[in-house]
Design a protein around this motif. Structure first.
Motif, PDB file in Angstrom:
ATOM      1  N   SER A   1       0.696  -1.296   0.036  1.00  0.00           N
ATOM      2  CA  SER A   1       0.000   0.099  -0.071  1.00  0.00           C
ATOM      3  C   SER A   1       0.840   1.064   0.065  1.00  0.00           C
ATOM      4  O   SER A   1       1.975   1.214   0.420  1.00  0.00           O
ATOM      5  N   GLN A   2       0.334   2.199  -0.615  1.00  0.00           N
ATOM      6  CA  GLN A   2       0.962   3.504  -0.458  1.00  0.00           C
ATOM      7  C   GLN A   2       0.138   4.467   0.304  1.00  0.00           C
ATOM      8  O   GLN A   2      -1.292   4.633   0.091  1.00  0.00           O
ATOM      9  N   ILE A   3       0.641   5.198   1.186  1.00  0.00           N
ATOM     10  CA  ILE A   3      -0.293   6.135   2.089  1.00  0.00           C
ATOM     11  C   ILE A   3       0.412   7.520   1.878  1.00  0.00           C
ATOM     12  O   ILE A   3       1.634   7.861   1.865  1.00  0.00           O
ATOM     13  N   ASN A   4      -0.390   8.529   1.659  1.00  0.00           N
ATOM     14  CA  ASN A   4      -0.103   9.946   1.609  1.00  0.00           C
ATOM     15  C   ASN A   4      -0.823  10.814   2.703  1.00  0.00           C
ATOM     16  O   ASN A   4      -2.199  10.827   2.799  1.00  0.00           O
ATOM     17  N   ILE A   5       0.157  11.526   3.755  1.00  0.00           N
ATOM     18  CA  ILE A   5      -0.584  12.049   4.730  1.00  0.00           C
ATOM     19  C   ILE A   5      -0.352  13.634   4.380  1.00  0.00           C
ATOM     20  O   ILE A   5       0.676  13.928   4.480  1.00  0.00           O
TER      21      ILE A   5
ATOM     22  N   ASP B   1      -5.562  16.249   5.267  1.00  0.00           N
ATOM     23  CA  ASP B   1      -6.454  15.120   4.617  1.00  0.00           C
ATOM     24  C   ASP B   1      -5.429  13.766   4.532  1.00  0.00           C
ATOM     25  O   ASP B   1      -3.946  13.803   4.649  1.00  0.00           O
ATOM     26  N   LEU B   2      -5.571  12.753   4.026  1.00  0.00           N
ATOM     27  CA  LEU B   2      -4.885  11.522   3.620  1.00  0.00           C
ATOM     28  C   LEU B   2      -5.620  10.603   2.717  1.00  0.00           C
ATOM     29  O   LEU B   2      -6.849  10.635   2.467  1.00  0.00           O
ATOM     30  N   ASN B   3      -4.893   9.791   1.955  1.00  0.00           N
ATOM     31  CA  ASN B   3      -5.389   9.238   1.049  1.00  0.00           C
ATOM     32  C   ASN B   3      -4.475   7.680   1.010  1.00  0.00           C
ATOM     33  O   ASN B   3      -3.253   7.973   1.134  1.00  0.00           O
TER      34      ASN B   3
ATOM     35  N   PHE C   1      -6.236  12.160  12.300  1.00  0.00           N
ATOM     36  CA  PHE C   1      -6.793  11.535  11.148  1.00  0.00           C
ATOM     37  C   PHE C   1      -8.346  11.737  10.922  1.00  0.00           C
ATOM     38  O   PHE C   1      -9.036  12.121  10.024  1.00  0.00           O
ATOM     39  N   MET C   2      -9.065  11.324  12.047  1.00  0.00           N
ATOM     40  CA  MET C   2     -10.546  11.475  12.030  1.00  0.00           C
ATOM     41  C   MET C   2     -10.878  12.983  11.620  1.00  0.00           C
ATOM     42  O   MET C   2     -11.794  13.301  11.133  1.00  0.00           O
TER      43      MET C   2
END
Ligand code: GDP
Length: 301
Positions: free
Chosen positions: A134-138, A162-164, A232-233
């Motif tokens: 997985s790749q996460i971008n915060i 934001d994050l995705n 994050f929420m």
């Protein structure tokens, strides 16, 4: 047969209670892999290792990662010879990570984990959420960060905007395990970066809608017991409260456990979830863990 969806701190505490009440062979644990990456040449699957070490009774309960009583000779030596180590990995812990790295040369992650859990004498099945990376971008006020840059280098301090994360395929047997379980337990883990990635896998939300699902709030009062879940929420527009967690799970959840401290939220949450149980969800010792597990498993014990 039960399936537990897990991250790396709150849910492992609950697992310690569960395995004192049921035959661990009747449990499957599905584990978040969003944060997995290579460090100092070894593959680090933090939540998977925490679940493995918890179920084999060797987890360091002070940090909820690594092995109790481990030594750090390799870590200190690597630092001395100028190999910057972002993570402080113990010697025994590193041995298990080296084995996993070697197994991954010829096996998918799910197979590597299955080989390791058997070697560690764990009877429960452990399924990583995916065999794909997985790749996460915060996205923060300090720019776009990967998970460990945010958590370790920046100590979770930046404001999260934001994050995705990338979409990946569920590991073999994961959806089937949810569908065949008498109860699915979503432990008190980060609803955005631990449980969220599992929920986003193809077929998981549909399988949960057909199953009996209970969840425990990782938020007590207006903050998480530990970790960055609140940030994050907030960034994704969810209230940082048990009611906010309920909005993430409301489309499939049958029963929600919130803390005694949060009884004021009960009525509001009952508009979203059929059954709300108010009980002590703060797991400070083994008695707390067993008591919470007994309350959750009640109907199937
Ligand atoms: P992290 O947020 O990256 O640390 O991700 P984890 O999935 O490991 O989540 C840890 C979550 O467990 C946090 O949101 C904590 O609030 C929650 N947690 C830890 N200990 C407890 C506990 O004793 N009770 C409850 N209800 N939640 C807990």
């Amino acid at each position: 047969m039960i399936t537990v969806l897990s991250g790396g701190t709150g849910t492992p505490k609950l697992l310690q209670g569960i395995i004192r009440l049921i035959d661990p062979a009747n449990m499957t644990v599905v584990v978040n892999t969003l944060e997995n990456s290579y460090f100092s040449g070894v593959y680090v699957a933090a939540d998977l290792d925490t679940v493995m070490y918890t179920l084999s009774g060797i987890i360091n309960e002070e940090t909820w990662y690594g092995i109790a009583g481990d030594t750090f000779i390799t870590h200190e030596t690597l630092k001395e010879i100028g190999c910057g180590e972002l993570l402080k990995i113990g010697d025994q812990d590193r041995a298990i990570k080296i084995q996993k790295t070697l197994l991954l040369e010829k096996n998918p992650l799910s197979k590597a984990v299955d080989i390791q859990r058997r070697k560690l004498g764990i009877k429960s099945r452990i399924i990583p959420m995916s065999d794909q990376e997985s790749q996460i971008n915060i996205i923060t006020d300090q720019g776009s960060l990967e998970f460990h840059q945010f958590l370790i280098e920046q100590k979770s301090e930046p404001e999260v905007l934001d994050l995705n994360y990338s979409s990946v395929e569920p590991a073999p047997g994961l959806v089937d395990s949810i569908e065949k379980s008498d109860m699915v337990i979503i432990g008190p883990s980060n609803p955005i970066t631990s449980v969220g990635p599992i929920l986003s896998l193809e077929g998981v939300r549909d399988a949960l809608k057909k199953s009996y699902v209970v969840a425990i709030s990782p938020i007590i009062g207006n903050k998480p017991v530990s970790g960055p879940a609140g940030k994050f929420m907030n960034a994704l527009g969810h209230e940082v409260s048990p009611a906010g967690v309920a909005t993430v799970y409301q489309d499939f959840l049958d029963k929600f456990y919130i803390d005694l401290e949060d009884d004021i939220h009960q009525e509001k949450i009952e508009k979203l979830i059929t059954e709300v149980v108010v009980t002590n969800t703060n797991m400070n010792n083994i008695e707390d863990k067993v008591m919470l597990a007994r309350s959750i498993l009640g109907e199937i014990l």
